[in-house]
Design an enzyme around this catalytic site. Structure first.
Site, short mmCIF file in Angstrom:
data_model
loop_
_atom_site.label_atom_id
_atom_site.label_comp_id
_atom_site.label_asym_id
_atom_site.label_seq_id
_atom_site.Cartn_x
_atom_site.Cartn_y
_atom_site.Cartn_z
N ASP A 10 0.37 -0.91 -0.15
CA ASP A 10 -0.09 -0.30 0.21
C ASP A 10 0.86 1.04 -0.25
OD1 ASP A 10 -2.70 1.73 0.76
OD2 ASP A 10 -1.58 1.81 2.86
N ASP A 12 0.08 5.25 0.62
CA ASP A 12 -0.69 6.18 1.57
C ASP A 12 -0.11 5.33 3.32
OD1 ASP A 12 -1.14 8.44 0.16
OD2 ASP A 12 -2.25 7.12 -0.54
N GLU A 56 -14.57 9.97 -4.14
CA GLU A 56 -15.45 9.40 -2.59
C GLU A 56 -15.51 10.04 -1.25
OE1 GLU A 56 -12.47 8.34 -4.98
OE2 GLU A 56 -13.77 6.37 -6.07
C1 XBP Z 1 -5.48 6.39 1.29
C2 XBP Z 1 -6.20 7.02 -0.16
C3 XBP Z 1 -6.23 8.51 -0.83
C4 XBP Z 1 -5.43 8.65 -0.92
C5 XBP Z 1 -6.06 10.17 -1.97
O1 XBP Z 1 -4.75 4.93 0.16
O2 XBP Z 1 -6.89 7.02 0.52
O3 XBP Z 1 -7.96 8.01 -1.41
O4 XBP Z 1 -6.13 10.06 0.45
O5 XBP Z 1 -5.81 9.58 -3.17
P1 XBP Z 1 -3.76 3.89 0.21
P2 XBP Z 1 -6.83 10.57 -4.13
O6 XBP Z 1 -3.55 3.68 1.67
O7 XBP Z 1 -4.66 2.45 -0.66
O8 XBP Z 1 -2.92 3.98 -0.70
O9 XBP Z 1 -6.94 11.89 -4.01
O10 XBP Z 1 -5.38 10.32 -5.17
O11 XBP Z 1 -7.69 9.27 -4.97
MG MG Z 2 -2.51 3.24 3.62
#
Ligand code: XBP
Ligand code: MG
Length: 253
Positions: A10, A12, A56
Site C-alpha cells: 500500500d 499512503d 469519494e
Molecule cells: C489512501 C487514500 C487516498 C488518498 C487520496 O489510499 O485513501 O484516497 O488519501 O488519494 P492507500 P486521491 O492507503 O490505499 O494508498 O486523492 O489521489 O484519490
Molecule cells: Mg494506506
C-alpha cells in the site's frame, strides 16, 4: 503453499505518512483555489479517512459533514476539478522533498530486489501521486523497481474492496499464496485479506485504533537494525526489524 515471490505495498500511510501533511493539505489548497470555505482539520480528516479515494472522500464530506451544501447536476464536475487541483498541489508538495518514506521502507525494498523478490504497489491514490512519491522520496527512476503499480481508478471499486490487490496479482501472474501485503489501515487489510493475502501491518497515528483482526503481524513500523520496531500484535519471531528472513518466516516458506 508457494514460496515467497513478491511483496505488495500500500502507499499512503504504509510507504510514507502522506495523509495529514500531504493529502489533507493539498485538499485544503484546492478548496481555497476554488473559493470554497471547506477546511479539513487534522481531526476531521481522520474521520474522512473512513472513505478511500479523494473524489469519494469529498462526496462523503458533502453527504455527511457539510450537509448544507446543495448538491446539483454540476457537483460531480466540481469534484473532478477539485481533485485535479488537489493532485497538482499534492505532487508539488512532494516535489519539495518534505515528505519522507517511513522507517525501514527503502532498506526493505532494496533488500527485496537483492533477494530476487518482485515488488508491486496496490493503492487507492492517483497514479501521479505514486510516481511523485517514489521519484522524490525513494529515488529518481525507482518506479522501474516495481513490477506493477496498481493505482486509483484502474479498478472501479476502491479499498476495502479486494479488486486493486486482485488486479496486481493478475498482472504479476502470481497466486496470493506467493505474496505478502503491507498495509496500515482497516480498509487496507480488508482489501488485501479479501484477495487472500497474508498481511503485515505498520500502524500510524490515524490507524492505531483500527481493527486488524487477521493480520499476520501488527508493528509500529518496519524498524531498522539500530531502531527496533514495537510489536503490537502477533509473533515477531525474535526479529528486531523487518527483513526478508523475517518475511519468509511470517509467510511460512
Ligand atoms: C489512501 C487514500 C487516498 C488518498 C487520496 O489510499 O485513501 O484516497 O488519501 O488519494 P492507500 P486521491 O492507503 O490505499 O494508498 O486523492 O489521489 O484519490
Ligand atoms: Mg494506506
Amino acid at each position: 503453499m508457494n514460496n515467497l515471490q513478491a511483496l505488495i505495498f500500500d502507499v499512503d500511510g504504509t510507504l510514507s505518512d502522506t495523509e495529514r501533511d500531504g493529502h489533507r493539505v493539498a485538499f485544503n489548497l484546492a478548496f481555497k483555489e476554488y473559493d470554497l470555505d471547506w477546511n479539513w482539520d487534522i481531526e476531521l480528516y481522520g474521520q474522512l479517512l473512513a472513505v478511500t479515494g479523494g473524489k469519494e472522500r469529498m462526496n462523503y464530506f458533502l453527504d455527511h459533514f457539510n450537509t448544507d451544501f446543495q448538491k446539483t447536476d454540476s457537483t460531480q464536475n466540481l469534484i473532478k476539478e477539485l481533485h485535479q487541483s488537489k493532485t497538482r498541489h499534492y505532487t508539488e508538495l512532494l516535489a519539495t522533498g518534505t515528505i519522507p518514506l517511513r522507517t525501514g521502507v527503502k532498506r526493505l525494498l532494496k533488500e527485496a530486489l537483492d533477494n530476487n523478490l518482485r515488488i508491486a504497489i496496490a493503492t487507492t491514490t492517483t497514479p501521479e501521486n505514486v510516481t511523485a512519491l517514489l521519484e522524490h522520496a525513494l529515488e529518481p527512476g525507482s518506479t522501474e523497481w516495481f513490477d506493477v503499480i496498481a493505482a486509483g481508478d484502474i479498478v472501479p471499486a476502491k479499498k476495502p474492496a479486494p479488486d486493486i490487490y486482485t488486479y496486481a496479482l493478475e498482472k504479476m501472474k502470481l497466486p496470493a499464496s506467493a505474496c505478502l501485503a503491507f498495509e496500515d489501515s482497516e480498509n487496507g487489510i480488508r482489501s488485501s485479506m479479501g484477495a487472500d493475502l497474508k498481511t503485515l501491518i505498520t500502524i500510524n497515528d490515524y490507524t492505531k485504533d483500527h481493527d486488524f483482526t487477521g493480520a499476520a503481524i501488527v508493528l509500529s513500523d518496519l524498524g531498522e537494525p539500530d531502531n527496533k520496531f514495537t510489536t503490537i500484535a502477533g509473533d515477531d519471531h525474535g526479529f528486531n526489524f523487518v527483513n526478508i528472513d523475517m518475511l519468509k518466516v511470517i509467510h511460512g516458506h
